[in-house]
Design a protein around this motif. Sequence first.
Motif, PDB file in Angstrom:
ATOM      1  N   UNK A  38       0.489  -0.937   0.188  1.00  0.00           N
ATOM      2  CA  UNK A  38       0.103  -0.013  -0.333  1.00  0.00           C
ATOM      3  C   UNK A  38       1.296   0.537  -0.903  1.00  0.00           C
ATOM      4  N   UNK A  39       2.132   1.142   0.227  1.00  0.00           N
ATOM      5  CA  UNK A  39       3.102   2.585   0.163  1.00  0.00           C
ATOM      6  C   UNK A  39       3.568   2.574  -1.183  1.00  0.00           C
ATOM      7  N   UNK A  40       3.419   1.800  -2.186  1.00  0.00           N
ATOM      8  CA  UNK A  40       3.123   1.381  -3.581  1.00  0.00           C
ATOM      9  C   UNK A  40       4.923   1.964  -3.592  1.00  0.00           C
ATOM     10  N   UNK A  41       5.519   0.567  -2.143  1.00  0.00           N
ATOM     11  CA  UNK A  41       7.390   0.738  -1.883  1.00  0.00           C
ATOM     12  C   UNK A  41       8.340  -1.204  -2.799  1.00  0.00           C
ATOM     13  N   UNK A  42       9.045  -1.090  -2.211  1.00  0.00           N
ATOM     14  CA  UNK A  42       9.546  -2.786  -3.146  1.00  0.00           C
ATOM     15  C   UNK A  42       9.983  -3.713  -1.665  1.00  0.00           C
ATOM     16  N   UNK A  43      10.189  -4.535  -1.826  1.00  0.00           N
ATOM     17  CA  UNK A  43      10.097  -5.151  -0.581  1.00  0.00           C
ATOM     18  C   UNK A  43      12.549  -5.767  -1.805  1.00  0.00           C
ATOM     19  N   UNK A  44      12.513  -5.852  -0.960  1.00  0.00           N
ATOM     20  CA  UNK A  44      14.211  -6.545  -0.981  1.00  0.00           C
ATOM     21  C   UNK A  44      14.454  -7.334   0.101  1.00  0.00           C
ATOM     22  N   UNK A  45      14.856  -8.577  -0.343  1.00  0.00           N
ATOM     23  CA  UNK A  45      15.057  -9.338   0.729  1.00  0.00           C
ATOM     24  C   UNK A  45      16.422  -9.607   0.314  1.00  0.00           C
ATOM     25  N   UNK A  46      17.428  -9.164   1.558  1.00  0.00           N
ATOM     26  CA  UNK A  46      18.546  -9.862   0.918  1.00  0.00           C
ATOM     27  C   UNK A  46      18.904 -11.177   2.280  1.00  0.00           C
ATOM     28  N   UNK A  47      18.038 -11.135   3.012  1.00  0.00           N
ATOM     29  CA  UNK A  47      18.384 -12.141   4.163  1.00  0.00           C
ATOM     30  C   UNK A  47      18.091 -13.616   3.644  1.00  0.00           C
ATOM     31  N   UNK A  48      16.991 -14.267   2.184  1.00  0.00           N
ATOM     32  CA  UNK A  48      17.324 -15.228   1.346  1.00  0.00           C
ATOM     33  C   UNK A  48      16.936 -15.317   0.164  1.00  0.00           C
TER      34      UNK A  48
END
Length: 84
Positions: free
Chosen positions: A67-77
Amino acid sequence: MSTLVIGRWLGDALAITKSLHVTDGDQDSIEAAVRDAPGAGTSWACEFDVDTQQRSVQRAYEEFVRDEDARLLDDAEGYEPTTA
């Protein structure tokens, strides 16, 4: 068991840097994990009542990022959340 994901907001992206399993509601363990995270002063963390890191990252995307019109980066896995 729950999964705690830890990360930080980097502009328009939430970067997940670590995840670990915690006993449901174990606030002391959660606080210790967040306190010991790199850049702890700017950390974002959330406990999800799911059993895998991938499910917790998906929930983080759905509840905090989409809903924030953002991205998610999973640097862990490296998990890519479903965005549709």
